[in-house]
Design a protein around this motif. Structure first.
Motif, PDB file in Angstrom:
ATOM      1  N   GLY A 144      39.221  43.675  54.906  1.00 35.19           N
ATOM      2  CA  GLY A 144      39.470  42.545  54.025  1.00 35.19           C
ATOM      3  C   GLY A 144      40.597  41.659  54.511  1.00 35.19           C
ATOM      4  N   SER A 145      40.628  40.430  54.043  1.00 33.74           N
ATOM      5  CA  SER A 145      41.669  39.488  54.461  1.00 33.74           C
ATOM      6  C   SER A 145      42.984  39.734  53.731  1.00 33.74           C
ATOM      7  CB  SER A 145      41.196  38.055  54.206  1.00 33.74           C
ATOM      8  OG  SER A 145      40.925  37.841  52.834  1.00 33.74           O
ATOM      9  N   ILE A 146      42.942  40.380  52.566  1.00 33.12           N
ATOM     10  CA  ILE A 146      44.154  40.747  51.826  1.00 33.12           C
ATOM     11  C   ILE A 146      44.403  42.236  52.046  1.00 33.12           C
ATOM     12  CG2 ILE A 146      45.263  40.882  49.563  1.00 33.12           C
ATOM     13  CD1 ILE A 146      43.458  38.606  48.663  1.00 33.12           C
ATOM     14  N   VAL A 147      45.549  42.592  52.585  1.00 33.17           N
ATOM     15  CA  VAL A 147      45.878  43.974  52.913  1.00 33.17           C
ATOM     16  C   VAL A 147      47.149  44.364  52.166  1.00 33.17           C
ATOM     17  CG1 VAL A 147      46.401  45.624  54.735  1.00 33.17           C
ATOM     18  CG2 VAL A 147      44.838  43.719  55.190  1.00 33.17           C
ATOM     19  N   VAL A 148      47.075  45.477  51.440  1.00 31.64           N
ATOM     20  CA  VAL A 148      48.204  45.960  50.654  1.00 31.64           C
ATOM     21  C   VAL A 148      48.527  47.390  51.085  1.00 31.64           C
ATOM     22  CG1 VAL A 148      49.051  46.526  48.353  1.00 31.64           C
ATOM     23  CG2 VAL A 148      47.621  44.512  48.685  1.00 31.64           C
ATOM     24  N   GLY A 149      49.757  47.617  51.524  1.00 33.36           N
ATOM     25  CA  GLY A 149      50.239  48.955  51.835  1.00 33.36           C
ATOM     26  C   GLY A 149      51.233  49.397  50.785  1.00 33.36           C
ATOM     27  N   VAL A 150      51.079  50.601  50.257  1.00 29.85           N
ATOM     28  CA  VAL A 150      51.909  51.057  49.139  1.00 29.85           C
ATOM     29  C   VAL A 150      52.406  52.474  49.386  1.00 29.85           C
ATOM     30  CG1 VAL A 150      50.939  49.569  47.354  1.00 29.85           C
ATOM     31  CG2 VAL A 150      49.776  51.703  47.946  1.00 29.85           C
ATOM     32  N   PHE A 190      45.039  49.384  51.079  1.00 23.67           N
ATOM     33  CA  PHE A 190      43.776  48.825  50.617  1.00 23.67           C
ATOM     34  C   PHE A 190      43.571  47.455  51.254  1.00 23.67           C
ATOM     35  CE2 PHE A 190      46.244  50.595  46.949  1.00 23.67           C
ATOM     36  CZ  PHE A 190      45.682  51.861  46.958  1.00 23.67           C
ATOM     37  N   SER A 191      42.311  47.074  51.423  1.00 28.24           N
ATOM     38  CA  SER A 191      42.015  45.707  51.844  1.00 28.24           C
ATOM     39  C   SER A 191      40.865  45.170  50.997  1.00 28.24           C
ATOM     40  CB  SER A 191      41.678  45.630  53.336  1.00 28.24           C
ATOM     41  OG  SER A 191      40.402  46.158  53.603  1.00 28.24           O
ATOM     42  N   PHE A 192      40.928  43.893  50.664  1.00 30.03           N
ATOM     43  CA  PHE A 192      39.918  43.288  49.797  1.00 30.03           C
ATOM     44  C   PHE A 192      39.971  41.784  49.952  1.00 30.03           C
ATOM     45  CE2 PHE A 192      43.842  44.251  47.589  1.00 30.03           C
ATOM     46  CZ  PHE A 192      44.177  43.071  46.950  1.00 30.03           C
ATOM     47  N   GLU A 193      39.101  41.090  49.233  1.00 30.10           N
ATOM     48  CA  GLU A 193      39.077  39.634  49.231  1.00 30.10           C
ATOM     49  C   GLU A 193      39.502  39.121  47.855  1.00 30.10           C
ATOM     50  OE1 GLU A 193      38.640  38.159  51.957  1.00 30.10           O
ATOM     51  OE2 GLU A 193      37.665  39.681  53.191  1.00 30.10           O
ATOM     52  N   SER A 194      40.019  37.915  47.824  1.00 30.18           N
ATOM     53  CA  SER A 194      40.444  37.344  46.545  1.00 30.18           C
ATOM     54  C   SER A 194      39.260  37.092  45.620  1.00 30.18           C
ATOM     55  CB  SER A 194      41.202  36.034  46.769  1.00 30.18           C
ATOM     56  OG  SER A 194      40.389  35.101  47.473  1.00 30.18           O
ATOM     57  N   LYS A 195      38.082  36.871  46.188  1.00 32.91           N
ATOM     58  CA  LYS A 195      36.867  36.684  45.408  1.00 32.91           C
ATOM     59  C   LYS A 195      35.766  37.550  46.013  1.00 32.91           C
ATOM     60  CE  LYS A 195      37.928  31.894  44.084  1.00 32.91           C
ATOM     61  NZ  LYS A 195      37.455  30.489  44.113  1.00 32.91           N
ATOM     62  N   TYR A 239      33.632  44.465  37.808  1.00 31.22           N
ATOM     63  CA  TYR A 239      34.022  43.448  36.844  1.00 31.22           C
ATOM     64  C   TYR A 239      33.509  43.813  35.449  1.00 31.22           C
ATOM     65  CZ  TYR A 239      35.161  40.607  40.926  1.00 31.22           C
ATOM     66  OH  TYR A 239      35.709  40.135  42.107  1.00 31.22           O
ATOM     67  N   ASP A 240      34.318  43.509  34.452  1.00 30.14           N
ATOM     68  CA  ASP A 240      33.922  43.732  33.057  1.00 30.14           C
ATOM     69  C   ASP A 240      32.742  42.822  32.727  1.00 30.14           C
ATOM     70  OD1 ASP A 240      33.993  43.047  30.066  1.00 30.14           O
ATOM     71  OD2 ASP A 240      35.338  44.774  30.177  1.00 30.14           O
ATOM     72  N   PRO A 241      31.606  43.399  32.296  1.00 26.89           N
ATOM     73  CA  PRO A 241      30.433  42.556  32.037  1.00 26.89           C
ATOM     74  C   PRO A 241      30.632  41.578  30.881  1.00 26.89           C
ATOM     75  CG  PRO A 241      30.074  44.794  31.260  1.00 26.89           C
ATOM     76  CD  PRO A 241      31.345  44.819  32.046  1.00 26.89           C
ATOM     77  N   GLY A 242      31.561  41.898  29.977  1.00 33.27           N
ATOM     78  CA  GLY A 242      31.785  41.015  28.844  1.00 33.27           C
ATOM     79  C   GLY A 242      32.681  39.845  29.157  1.00 33.27           C
ATOM     80  N   THR A 243      33.787  40.128  29.856  1.00 26.30           N
ATOM     81  CA  THR A 243      34.772  39.096  30.132  1.00 26.30           C
ATOM     82  C   THR A 243      34.677  38.527  31.529  1.00 26.30           C
ATOM     83  OG1 THR A 243      36.432  40.681  30.908  1.00 26.30           O
ATOM     84  CG2 THR A 243      36.344  40.232  28.528  1.00 26.30           C
ATOM     85  N   LEU A 245      36.235  39.758  33.942  1.00 25.77           N
ATOM     86  CA  LEU A 245      37.524  40.039  34.582  1.00 25.77           C
ATOM     87  C   LEU A 245      37.424  41.298  35.445  1.00 25.77           C
ATOM     88  CD1 LEU A 245      39.973  39.329  31.604  1.00 25.77           C
ATOM     89  CD2 LEU A 245      39.383  37.814  33.516  1.00 25.77           C
ATOM     90  N   LEU A 246      38.257  41.348  36.469  1.00 30.15           N
ATOM     91  CA  LEU A 246      38.280  42.492  37.374  1.00 30.15           C
ATOM     92  C   LEU A 246      38.812  43.730  36.656  1.00 30.15           C
ATOM     93  CD1 LEU A 246      37.970  43.602  40.299  1.00 30.15           C
ATOM     94  CD2 LEU A 246      40.357  42.902  40.661  1.00 30.15           C
ATOM     95  N   SER A 247      38.041  44.814  36.663  1.00 28.75           N
ATOM     96  CA  SER A 247      38.482  46.074  36.054  1.00 28.75           C
ATOM     97  C   SER A 247      39.165  46.989  37.065  1.00 28.75           C
ATOM     98  CB  SER A 247      37.292  46.813  35.440  1.00 28.75           C
ATOM     99  OG  SER A 247      36.693  46.061  34.405  1.00 28.75           O
ATOM    100  N   GLY A 248      38.699  46.957  38.296  1.00 28.83           N
ATOM    101  CA  GLY A 248      39.243  47.821  39.329  1.00 28.83           C
ATOM    102  C   GLY A 248      38.277  47.908  40.490  1.00 28.83           C
ATOM    103  N   TYR A 249      38.454  48.942  41.296  1.00 27.65           N
ATOM    104  CA  TYR A 249      37.637  49.123  42.491  1.00 27.65           C
ATOM    105  C   TYR A 249      37.112  50.552  42.520  1.00 27.65           C
ATOM    106  CZ  TYR A 249      40.274  44.948  43.780  1.00 27.65           C
ATOM    107  OH  TYR A 249      40.850  43.700  43.795  1.00 27.65           O
ATOM    108  N   ALA A 250      35.877  50.720  42.941  1.00 26.07           N
ATOM    109  CA  ALA A 250      35.251  52.042  42.963  1.00 26.07           C
ATOM    110  C   ALA A 250      34.732  52.354  44.356  1.00 26.07           C
ATOM    111  CB  ALA A 250      34.109  52.107  41.952  1.00 26.07           C
ATOM    112  N   ILE A 251      35.027  53.574  44.809  1.00 26.57           N
ATOM    113  CA  ILE A 251      34.459  54.101  46.047  1.00 26.57           C
ATOM    114  C   ILE A 251      33.549  55.253  45.651  1.00 26.57           C
ATOM    115  CG2 ILE A 251      34.967  55.277  48.215  1.00 26.57           C
ATOM    116  CD1 ILE A 251      37.611  53.761  48.266  1.00 26.57           C
TER     117      ILE A 251
END
Length: 315
Positions: A144-150, A190-195, A239-243, A245-251
């Motif tokens: 992904g273009s966004i990379v977060v190390g924690v 983690f790596s991901f995209e903004s959209k 994504y929450d089907p109602g709103t 909005l992003l709920s999280g990420y699943a592997i």
């Protein structure tokens, strides 16, 4: 990517540089032989061998049962240090003929490095002291273009459950501290995209010190253990089907491969494990949460073991 060669023990003596290089070469060869079976197992599970999967499994089992032959062949260096060039002829396996393992030109033992802080040195009693370390592929660039190390925020627990051995089921518990130990620091990336839905677990490593295993009547003390993500694991945003909005990420279960390794005072073991449950990762402000998950692996007798990891927070 990380040679993990620790054959050179004690204080470095500059009068004998060639000896250090030679014995580090022996240890590198030993680590190559130890690592091969796990490496091939990973690619078998990935389906990389196609119609040759059964032959690849034979090769994997042969290597696991013939470490001594592997070492004896690869320790014969056809180049001059610092370069190491060697080959091990394994022979035929079904429709695979003339199987040969190479250590290719460009592999070098170029010096001895120690952490500046002596407290970070691993206790080393010889070339076998690091047999719970496995050589991995060179680091793969994040997807992904966004990379977060924690880093891990707080200690977390783990529970090991195994088969019945000598009349009792094996179990043990350990604490994975948020602080660094001599053999590694807990980390996640983690790596991901903004959209969009792309998400990749790039790294997830946990380390622990001494703990006990028991079958109810006898016990075994482990000196250290580690759980390290073997390769990138691919998931998706949820994504929450109602709103919307992003709920999280699943592997999904089975998508993440981990190396589970441990060492006692007499031996080391290494196993390729997969996530038996989904990995759920979410973010709340600056904190990332990894829900509890379970890893499973089989030992050499095809007995099933599991490692349950508590929920954790990272920042």
């Amino acid at each position: 990517a990380a040679a993990e060669v620790i054959a050179c023990c004690g204080e470095y003596d500059p009068l004998f540089p060639a000896d250090y290089d030679q014995y580090c070469t022996y240890d590198m060869v030993q680590q190559v032989c130890i690592s091969l079976a796990e490496e091939i197992e990973f690619y078998i599970e990935q389906g990389a061998f196609g119609s040759y999967t059964s032959e690849a499994t034979e090769v994997q089992n042969w290597i696991a049962d013939h470490y001594s032959e592997c070492f004896e062949a690869l320790q014969i260096n056809s180049a001059a240090l610092p370069e190491v060039v060697a080959a091990w002829e394994l022979g035929d396996f079904g429709d695979l003929h003339d199987v040969v393992l190479h250590i290719d030109p460009g592999t070098e033992i170029y010096g001895v490095n120690l952490p500046a802080d002596p407290s970070e040195w691993l206790a080393c009693s010889g070339a076998n002291a690091n047999d719970d370390q496995v050589l991995e592929d060179a680091a793969t660039p994040p997807i992904g273009s966004i990379v977060v190390g924690v880093d891990l925020l707080a200690d977390l627990g783990g529970e090991l459950s195994g088969p019945s051995i000598f009349g009792g089921y094996v179990n043990g518990s350990a604490t994975f501290p948020a602080t660094c130990l001599a053999h590694g620091c807990p980390a996640a990336k983690f790596s991901f995209e903004s959209k969009g839905s792309h998400f990749t677990l790039e790294d997830l490593d946990l380390y622990t010190g001494a703990f006990a295993l028991t079958n109810g009547s006898a016990s075994l003390n482990a000196e250290r253990a580690q759980i390290e993500l073997w390769n990138q694991a691919f998931g998706a945003a949820v994504y929450d089907p109602g709103t919307g909005l992003l709920s999280g990420y699943a592997i999904p279960a089975g998508a993440a491969h981990f190396m589970v390794a441990g060492s006692t005072d007499t031996q080391s073991n290494r196993f390729m494990a997969v996530n038996a449950t989904d990995l759920w990762i979410s973010q709340r402000r600056e904190t990332w949460m990894v829900d509890a998950f379970v890893l499973e692996y089989e030992d050499g007798n095809r007995e099933l073991w599991s490692v349950a990891i508590e929920a954790s927070q990272w920042q």
